[in-house]
Each structure stands twice: as structure tokens, then as C-alpha cells.
Design a protein around this motif. Structure first.
Motif, PDB file in Angstrom:
ATOM      1  N   GLU A 298      18.431   5.670   8.561  1.00 26.35           N
ATOM      2  CA  GLU A 298      19.170   6.406   9.584  1.00 26.35           C
ATOM      3  C   GLU A 298      18.823   7.890   9.577  1.00 26.35           C
ATOM      4  OE1 GLU A 298      23.397   5.753   9.465  1.00 26.35           O
ATOM      5  OE2 GLU A 298      23.064   3.570   9.509  1.00 26.35           O
ATOM      6  N   LYS A 299      18.608   8.427   8.358  1.00 24.58           N
ATOM      7  CA  LYS A 299      18.286   9.861   8.254  1.00 24.58           C
ATOM      8  C   LYS A 299      16.810  10.145   8.503  1.00 24.58           C
ATOM      9  CE  LYS A 299      21.520  10.469   4.512  1.00 24.58           C
ATOM     10  NZ  LYS A 299      21.449  10.576   3.064  1.00 24.58           N
ATOM     11  N   GLY A 300      16.031   9.100   8.737  1.00 22.25           N
ATOM     12  CA  GLY A 300      14.604   9.298   8.959  1.00 22.25           C
ATOM     13  C   GLY A 300      13.821   9.520   7.680  1.00 22.25           C
ATOM     14  N   LEU A 301      14.416   9.120   6.544  1.00 24.24           N
ATOM     15  CA  LEU A 301      13.700   9.268   5.272  1.00 24.24           C
ATOM     16  C   LEU A 301      12.956   7.971   4.945  1.00 24.24           C
ATOM     17  CD1 LEU A 301      16.476  11.011   3.135  1.00 24.24           C
ATOM     18  CD2 LEU A 301      14.279  12.022   3.808  1.00 24.24           C
ATOM     19  N   PRO A 302      11.792   8.082   4.326  1.00 23.26           N
ATOM     20  CA  PRO A 302      11.063   6.861   3.955  1.00 23.26           C
ATOM     21  C   PRO A 302      11.858   6.084   2.908  1.00 23.26           C
ATOM     22  CG  PRO A 302      10.005   8.797   2.998  1.00 23.26           C
ATOM     23  CD  PRO A 302      11.109   9.296   3.897  1.00 23.26           C
ATOM     24  N   PRO A 303      11.809   4.765   2.931  1.00 22.53           N
ATOM     25  CA  PRO A 303      12.596   3.980   1.974  1.00 22.53           C
ATOM     26  C   PRO A 303      12.073   4.110   0.539  1.00 22.53           C
ATOM     27  CG  PRO A 303      11.121   2.544   3.211  1.00 22.53           C
ATOM     28  CD  PRO A 303      11.008   3.915   3.835  1.00 22.53           C
ATOM     29  N   ILE A 304      12.988   3.899  -0.383  1.00 24.58           N
ATOM     30  CA  ILE A 304      12.615   3.814  -1.804  1.00 24.58           C
ATOM     31  C   ILE A 304      12.383   2.341  -2.075  1.00 24.58           C
ATOM     32  CG2 ILE A 304      13.448   4.112  -4.161  1.00 24.58           C
ATOM     33  CD1 ILE A 304      15.261   6.388  -3.028  1.00 24.58           C
ATOM     34  N   ASN A 305      11.121   1.923  -2.066  1.00 25.89           N
ATOM     35  CA  ASN A 305      10.878   0.486  -2.222  1.00 25.89           C
ATOM     36  C   ASN A 305       9.741   0.178  -3.205  1.00 25.89           C
ATOM     37  OD1 ASN A 305       8.677   1.242  -0.789  1.00 25.89           O
ATOM     38  ND2 ASN A 305       9.195   0.100   1.082  1.00 25.89           N
ATOM     39  N   ALA A 306       9.427   1.147  -4.057  1.00 28.40           N
ATOM     40  CA  ALA A 306       8.407   0.879  -5.088  1.00 28.40           C
ATOM     41  C   ALA A 306       8.654   1.777  -6.296  1.00 28.40           C
ATOM     42  CB  ALA A 306       7.002   1.135  -4.536  1.00 28.40           C
ATOM     43  N   ILE A 307       8.280   1.258  -7.443  1.00 28.54           N
ATOM     44  CA  ILE A 307       8.328   2.067  -8.657  1.00 28.54           C
ATOM     45  C   ILE A 307       6.911   2.071  -9.229  1.00 28.54           C
ATOM     46  CG2 ILE A 307       9.063   0.112 -10.132  1.00 28.54           C
ATOM     47  CD1 ILE A 307      10.846   2.217 -11.614  1.00 28.54           C
ATOM     48  N   LEU A 308       6.361   3.273  -9.382  1.00 26.69           N
ATOM     49  CA  LEU A 308       4.974   3.412  -9.854  1.00 26.69           C
ATOM     50  C   LEU A 308       4.987   3.946 -11.288  1.00 26.69           C
ATOM     51  CD1 LEU A 308       3.492   5.241  -6.698  1.00 26.69           C
ATOM     52  CD2 LEU A 308       3.606   2.761  -7.155  1.00 26.69           C
ATOM     53  N   ALA A 309       4.306   3.237 -12.180  1.00 22.24           N
ATOM     54  CA  ALA A 309       4.329   3.624 -13.593  1.00 22.24           C
ATOM     55  C   ALA A 309       2.970   4.145 -14.043  1.00 22.24           C
ATOM     56  CB  ALA A 309       4.735   2.433 -14.456  1.00 22.24           C
ATOM     57  N   ARG A 310       3.013   5.131 -14.926  1.00 26.54           N
ATOM     58  CA  ARG A 310       1.772   5.694 -15.467  1.00 26.54           C
ATOM     59  C   ARG A 310       2.035   6.265 -16.854  1.00 26.54           C
ATOM     60  NH1 ARG A 310       4.148   9.629 -12.375  1.00 26.54           N
ATOM     61  NH2 ARG A 310       3.926  11.789 -13.073  1.00 26.54           N
TER      62      ARG A 310
ATOM     63  N   VAL B 131       0.862  -1.184   0.000  1.00 30.09           N
ATOM     64  CA  VAL B 131       0.000   0.000   0.000  1.00 30.09           C
ATOM     65  C   VAL B 131       0.902   1.239   0.000  1.00 30.09           C
ATOM     66  CG1 VAL B 131      -1.612   1.366   1.402  1.00 30.09           C
ATOM     67  CG2 VAL B 131      -1.950  -1.110   1.142  1.00 30.09           C
ATOM     68  N   VAL B 132       0.556   2.193  -0.876  1.00 31.99           N
ATOM     69  CA  VAL B 132       1.405   3.372  -1.041  1.00 31.99           C
ATOM     70  C   VAL B 132       1.331   4.273   0.190  1.00 31.99           C
ATOM     71  CG1 VAL B 132       1.797   5.466  -2.392  1.00 31.99           C
ATOM     72  CG2 VAL B 132       1.203   3.323  -3.550  1.00 31.99           C
ATOM     73  N   VAL B 133       2.482   4.567   0.758  1.00 38.00           N
ATOM     74  CA  VAL B 133       2.582   5.442   1.931  1.00 38.00           C
ATOM     75  C   VAL B 133       3.007   6.841   1.489  1.00 38.00           C
ATOM     76  CG1 VAL B 133       3.781   5.806   4.116  1.00 38.00           C
ATOM     77  CG2 VAL B 133       3.215   3.470   3.372  1.00 38.00           C
ATOM     78  N   ASP B 134       3.884   6.890   0.491  1.00 40.93           N
ATOM     79  CA  ASP B 134       4.333   8.183  -0.035  1.00 40.93           C
ATOM     80  C   ASP B 134       4.621   8.017  -1.527  1.00 40.93           C
ATOM     81  OD1 ASP B 134       5.794  10.462  -0.840  1.00 40.93           O
ATOM     82  OD2 ASP B 134       6.501  10.783   1.215  1.00 40.93           O
ATOM     83  N   ARG B 135       3.880   8.728  -2.395  1.00 41.00           N
ATOM     84  CA  ARG B 135       4.025   8.551  -3.841  1.00 41.00           C
ATOM     85  C   ARG B 135       5.363   9.104  -4.340  1.00 41.00           C
ATOM     86  NH1 ARG B 135       1.104  11.281  -7.270  1.00 41.00           N
ATOM     87  NH2 ARG B 135       1.699   9.959  -9.015  1.00 41.00           N
ATOM     88  N   ARG B 136       6.080   9.825  -3.489  1.00 39.12           N
ATOM     89  CA  ARG B 136       7.327  10.453  -3.951  1.00 39.12           C
ATOM     90  C   ARG B 136       8.513  10.131  -3.040  1.00 39.12           C
ATOM     91  NH1 ARG B 136       3.172  14.087  -4.250  1.00 39.12           N
ATOM     92  NH2 ARG B 136       2.519  14.654  -6.384  1.00 39.12           N
ATOM     93  N   ALA B 137       8.369   9.106  -2.208  1.00 38.46           N
ATOM     94  CA  ALA B 137       9.454   8.702  -1.301  1.00 38.46           C
ATOM     95  C   ALA B 137      10.007   9.907  -0.547  1.00 38.46           C
ATOM     96  CB  ALA B 137      10.578   7.989  -2.080  1.00 38.46           C
ATOM     97  N   GLY B 138       9.111  10.680  -0.005  1.00 38.32           N
ATOM     98  CA  GLY B 138       9.516  11.845   0.778  1.00 38.32           C
ATOM     99  C   GLY B 138      10.026  12.994  -0.064  1.00 38.32           C
ATOM    100  N   ARG B 139       9.772  12.934  -1.390  1.00 39.92           N
ATOM    101  CA  ARG B 139      10.240  13.982  -2.316  1.00 39.92           C
ATOM    102  C   ARG B 139      11.731  14.203  -2.202  1.00 39.92           C
ATOM    103  NH1 ARG B 139       7.723  17.507  -5.692  1.00 39.92           N
ATOM    104  NH2 ARG B 139       5.474  17.735  -5.509  1.00 39.92           N
ATOM    105  N   HIS B 140      12.414  13.218  -1.692  1.00 43.87           N
ATOM    106  CA  HIS B 140      13.849  13.393  -1.564  1.00 43.87           C
ATOM    107  C   HIS B 140      14.551  12.170  -2.130  1.00 43.87           C
ATOM    108  CE1 HIS B 140      17.548  15.010   0.296  1.00 43.87           C
ATOM    109  NE2 HIS B 140      17.887  13.717   0.204  1.00 43.87           N
TER     110      HIS B 140
END
Lengths: 413, 413
Positions: free
Chosen positions: B218-230, B105-114
């Protein structure tokens, strides 16, 4: 009795070279300007903005037929212009009578640019009476050749034929005559290529025996011993203008190609003394004929070629003079034009600075009963864009004419 | 040596908000106004009246390619813009790197925009070196991923593929990643959906092992664990602009999408220092490059992005300033522009009052040798409609340019 007279100045549009006045602007043309002042002006894209039209495609468009749909190569229109009756599906090629050496290599693509009418007739007899029966016997294809001007002519094929075949004209001196090849896999393409190659071969074989070539040799002229074909086109099935726009239309034109296009869309075609398709044409007889024809037609189209010829020659003064000559001839009829619609425009610009057709828009005026009057009082490229017609296209002209005539079908209820 | 310089103010058109002057009208731009005064002005519908264009469709149209025929989804143009060489038939998706929970389930569509450039590179390696070979082995589909900006990227598929598959991007937080489904019954659609699902699944599985995700935790950033295609699109087969319009054309642009569209139609693409596709761009180097390139091209297209950015930000003063900055940079070249054609227009309006693209027409000016001069002496939405060009469309621009350059084929004879 509502009527439309359409005056078309072939290649009449121009550019303000160096910021100066265009020939149309500079011309002393009180009658055309009076019509402009009393009516609506605008600019016209004969096909679409920027598109460089040929005279054939532009006339199709102005007669109300989308050239992207109906233009099928110049051959068919050239043949129509030469007076050959084409039926839908007929294929026509433009041809040159030429000179080749013993290896079929082209020595002169125009046989010395000298082919007399008598010589042309003898060539017609050779093709139509000697070669055509052979082709018909072997391939079931009817062949008709007709000479037009000097070395030029048209070759028409009728039967199981297609225009999708390659040229035999190499377009270059020093190259051999080409074999026609089908451009698609169709049976008709194959047959047409074979028929064209047969005509080409038989012509070069039989031309030796032509009496004219003995005479030409004595005069030091190159022999006529090849026929080069190019620009195959087929005659499309065209709904006549009377049915499509409800308008009985006649064209007065001296130029074969324009006569051909007019005939293709179902107009009756006339010519008049003085109207030879040159820059020295006189328009008195043509205008009188136009007036006379109004008894039997809703719309008379009058083609003025001289502006285009002068444009191609880069002759500014001549272009202006052609307009002035037309305008003077109009004087006599200005009273009779009252109560009628007059449309004046061009099929394209042929700027004297370019000497070729360009994609510039051209001026248009519509004069007649109850037409919105704008402030434009001078018919030219430099003024008409201020008019009430704004910017329209060639394909818009016939619907506008038909609507003013009250002849168009309503689209919907 | 006739040449065209085309200056395109992206989103430059505006509305007279509250009846006040538009940014273009208010801008102090003596050079652009001088060109307007000496040439023809008009208004342009980038696609058709009222149609709200994207920058990609509007540029296609202005480059002379009907977007209703050639626009095949943003994916392909985005990929081109990212520098990926696409071949006709390739399929491309726009992608986001995102964060999902253990149930996909998508938690953040942009992985924290970072997403740092280093992180992006590691993701590229994962997809191109680990996942792509698996997909190729199982389905015969070549997969290429390229990161563009931050979390954004493009995923290209090559082989027996189709763009007619549904998105995997649910476009919402709290929704699971979607299964791609074929949108038609084609074999290619099935294969593509399968390939896309395989990439999606493998990516989420393997992302756990990525070193970058440990560091992000460690930096408190959400992980990059999905690739969403459109937005799957395929690369259409496009006849290059040089062949279609006879014009050797180069584009100078800093924006990836515009570079992509220009490349797709066969233009050579350049960039210049200072031209980064932002509202603070400087145009001196870009204009100098344009002048230099004139030696080798018939037409130079220069893309000015800042007007659009300012429009999206609702920043009236900034939009005006961008125009003034371009105009100042032009000063140096006004003498050299004499004898050349200059076209100035926009791909659409981005009114500061709307902050989005609208369907308003935009002003256009055409300056150059023998162009009809009208009375408009100020380049703006409030004045150009009085000009001699009247109202034209994006698709008209290239034919007009090609006709002025004397490079267009005549249609007919």
C-alpha cells in the motif's frame, strides 16, 4: 680477526622511578658510555614487547633460539647448569629436600633451609646408588640425582620417559606429598609417573636409616626425609650455535641456570675467580679470561648477575655500583676492544621499584668496526631508544653478530 | 591500585594530505597532548605494517588475540555485537532482508533500504517461530535470526554445523538467490548448506503471508520476501582475556561489532548515555562510567567511533572536532588519571582523503607511573614516531599493559 664480546647485565634494565634517573643512567661508567657514543644504540625486547621473561627464556632468545619452541620447563636447564650431561629426550625435575611427618605431610619444604654439602652428598649416594638401581630394575628408567645449592637439586630420568607428569611437590606446608600422575595418556608418561613415585616412596623409607638424620636430630634440625619434585622438563634437541649461526661461542658465567642454557645451545662454558653470581662479584678475572678466549672463539658471552640480584633486593645504589664495578674492570681492555665488536645489553629489566622481572624493553649497544654511529652517548633506558638500532628483539642479536663476523650463511642467492 | 584506561579513536589515524597537518595534529587537545608529553609515544601497526585492518581484526589484535588465528569471518562477531549469546562452534551469517521477483531474482538487495523495527520483529517471529522448528525437526540444527539495523541481521546456526558454506547473497541485483554449497567435503558443511537453503526457501514461501507486506504494498514499498546470507563465520574457542593476560577488563562501546569483539574475548561490556557510535557522540558519561568501573576492573577500554565515521565521510573538520570533544570531556578527569596508566591509540587509519581504512601506522601514547618520558609533546601521526615506544604492534599492547599492571605471568624462571 673479527670477534664479538657480549656483556649481559642480568636484570640490568630499570624504570625511571618517579621520573628519576635509572641505575644505568646514573652510574658513572665512562667506558660503557664511550662504546655507546662510538656505536649504535637501541632498545631490545628480550622476547617480545611487554613479555616478562625469565632469565632462561630470555637467554635462549638472545642466543638465537625461539623460547616458545625450545623452552621445555626449567628442570632441564637447571640440570644442565648443575653440570649433568643431558641428552635429547632426558627428563629433569627441580627438587627440594624436605621434611615430612609420619603421614607424609610436608612439615618443612626446605628441611630447615639447612643442608650441608656433606649431607647433600649422602643424599646423592642414597638416590644414585641405592634407589636408582631398583628403579632401573623395575621400570628400565635411569635415575640421577644431583644436589645444587642447599636443599635444592635436580632429578634426571633417562629412558622411555616423558616430562608430561604432575608435580609431587604440594608447594605448601601441611599438605601431603602428591602422587605424580601422567598428564597425557602416553606410555612414557605412565612410566615416568611410576618412576617418580617410586623414587619418592623409597626415599622417605630409606631416609630414616641415613646417618645424617641422627646427627641432625641431635642438633635440633628437622630430618631430611622427603624429596619433592616439580617443573618437569625435557631436554630438547637443539642445533648447536656453531652450526646454526656459524659462530664458535663461549660463555663465562657463574650462575648455574645461565651455564645450563649456554651449554644447551652448544656453547663452551667457563667460569672465573670472582664470578660467583652475586652482587659482590669482581669482573677483572672474567674479563681477562674473555680476552684470552678470543684466540679460540668468535664470540665470548660474559654474564653479569649482580644487577639482577640488586634489582630483586630493591637496592638502587647496589645496582648502580655493580655497573660501575664492571665499567672499572673494562678500563684496562678498552684499547684491545678497538677493532672488535662489543654488544652490551640485558636479558630483562628487574626494576628496583618492582623487585621482579618486568616486560620493559632494555637498552642495547653495538660497538665495532663500521657500525653506524648515532648521537647516543650514554648507555641507559632513557637514552638508547634514540639510537640507530631502533627497537629489536632478543632473537635478532645472533644474526646481527654473525653478520658482522661475516660468518652467517646467505639466505638465498 | 594500578589501573589502565585505554582510549581508542576508531579510524583516528590519518595522512598528511598534501603535506598538511592531520586532523589529530591540528586538533586543539591540550589534555591528550599533556599525556603525550609526560609519557612515551610511538607508532602502532594495528596488525602489521601496511596491513589494512577491519575494525574487528584490529580490535582482536589490540585485545591481544592474533586475528590470523581468531578471526573467523565477520558473521560471528556481528552476531555477538547484536547481543546473541554465541557458544564455541556456533556458525553465524550476516544477512540482508531483500526483495526478489517470482523467479527468485534479486530486485533490491535491501528491500528499499526501509525496514521498520516493527517489520523487523515480524520477520524475527517468522524465522524463529515458524521456520526454525521445521529446520530443527528435519536437520537437527537450531536456527536463530536477529535483526540489527534496518535490513541487516544475523542468522545463527547451532548443532552439527560448519561455516565452510558458500553465500546465498549474489551481491548483485538481477541475479537469482544462490544455492548454498558446502566448501569442503564435511558432513557439517552439507548439513549447514541444506539448513541455509531450507531457511531461504521457506522464508520466500512464507513471506507472502506476512501482514507487513500487504502494508508495504500500500505504501509503495518493495516487499520483504527474501533473506540473503553471506560471510559465514564460526565462534572460535577463545581463552578469556582475564586468563590469558591476568587482566580484568571492561569495554565501553556503542558500536555492535566492537561490543561483540570485546564480549568474544571475555570483556564485560558496558554502554553509556551519549555513546551511540556516531560522530556526534558525547563522552562525558562514558568517561564518568570508566572512572566508576575502575573500582572493579584492571583495564577499561573506551571506544570512540566518531573519528572513523568522519574519516569515511571525508570530513576533516568533523574528525578534528570529535577529537576535541573527547579532549574537553577528559579535562575533568586529568587529576584522577595521575598514578594510572593511560593508553591512547587507534585501530587503524581512515584518512579523510581516502575515506576507507588504510594500512598506515597510527600514533600511540602510554602515560603512567615510571614510564620513560620522551620529547614528544603532541599526539599525532606527524610527531609520535619520534617517541620512546618506537614502533610496536597491536598484539604488543596487552602484554605491555599487563606488565605495567604487574599481572602477567613470567615466561620461564
Amino acid at each position: 680477526m673479527r670477534r664479538v664480546i657480549m656483556l649481559l647485565l642480568d636484570g640490568g634494565g630499570d624504570r625511571p622511578s618517579g621520573g628519576g634517573p635509572t641505575p644505568l643512567y646514573a652510574a658513572h661508567k665512562p667506558n660503557l658510555d664511550r662504546l655507546a657514543a662510538a656505536g649504535s644504540c637501541g632498545i631490545l625486547d628480550p622476547i617480545a614487547p611487554g613479555i616478562r621473561p625469565g632469565s632462561d627464556t630470555a637467554h635462549l632468545s638472545i642466543f638465537g633460539y625461539d623460547p616458545y619452541r625450545y623452552y621445555t620447563g626449567r628442570g632441564a636447564f637447571e640440570a644442565l647448569g648443575a653440570g649433568i650431561e643431558l641428552r635429547p629426550g632426558d627428563v629433569a625435575f627441580r627438587t627440594n629436600l624436605a621434611t615430612v611427618d609420619e603421614n607424609n605431610v610436608v612439615v618443612d619444604r626446605r628441611a630447615g633451609r639447612h643442608v650441608s654439602p656433606e649431607e647433600a652428598s649422602e643424599v646423592e649416594r642414597l638416590v644414585n646408588e641405592v634407589i636408582a638401581p631398583t628403579v632401573m630394575g623395575k621400570l628400565g628408567v635411569e635415575v640421577v640425582y644431583k644436589s645444587t645449592v642447599e636443599h635444592r637439586g635436580v632429578l634426571v630420568m633417562r629412558g622411555p620417559v616423558s616430562h608430561r607428569v604432575s608435580n609431587t611437590d604440594p608447594h605448601k606446608v601441611g599438605e601431603p606429598i602428591l602422587e605424580a600422575r601422567p598428564l597425557d595418556g602416553s606410555r612414557e608418561g605412565n612410566i615416568t609417573a611410576e618412576a617418580l613415585n617410586m623414587v619418592t616412596r623409597l626415599f622417605s623409607e630409606r631416609a630414616r636409616e641415613l646417618g645424617i638424620n641422627a646427627a641432625r636430630r641431635e642438633k635440633g634440625l628437622p630430618p631430611i626425609n622427603a624429596i619433592l619434585a616439580r617443573g618437569g622438563g625435557y631436554m630438547p634437541s637443539i642445533e648447536p650455535i656453531t652450526r646454526r649461526y656459524g659462530v664458535r661461542a663461549a660463555a663465562i658465567a657463574g650462575v648455574a641456570l645461565i651455564r645450563g642454557v649456554a651449554r644447551a645451545v652448544g656453547m663452551d662454558v667457563y667460569t672465573a675467580p670472582g664470578l660467583n653470581g652475586t652482587a659482590s662479584d669482581e669482573y677483572a678475572h672474567a674479563l681477562r679470561l674473555a680476552m684470552d678466549l678470543l684466540a679460540g672463539y668468535d664470540l665470548i658471552f660474559l654474564h653479569v648477575k649482580g644487577t639482577d640480584s640488586a634489582g630483586h633486593d630493591g637496592n638502587y645504589d647496589l645496582k648502580r655500583t655493580v655497573v660501575e664495578r664492571l665499567d672499572r674492570a673494562l678500563s684496562e681492555y678498552m684499547d684491545r676492544l678497538e677493532g672488535m665488536y662489543v654488544m652490551v645489553t640485558s636479558d630483562h629489566a628487574t626494576p628496583v621499584s618492582v623487585r621482579e622481572h618486568t616486560g620493559d624493553p632494555v637498552p642495547i649497544l653495538v660497538y665495532g668496526p663500521d657500525v653506524v654511529r648515532d648521537e647516543v652517548d650514554r648507555f641507559s633506558e632513557l637514552t638508547c631508544w634514540r639510537g640507530a638500532l631502533m627497537r629489536i628483539r632478543g632473537m635478532d642479536i645472533m644474526p646481527i653478530a654473525s653478520s658482522y663476523l661475516g660468518l652467517s650463511e646467505k639466505f638465498g642467492e
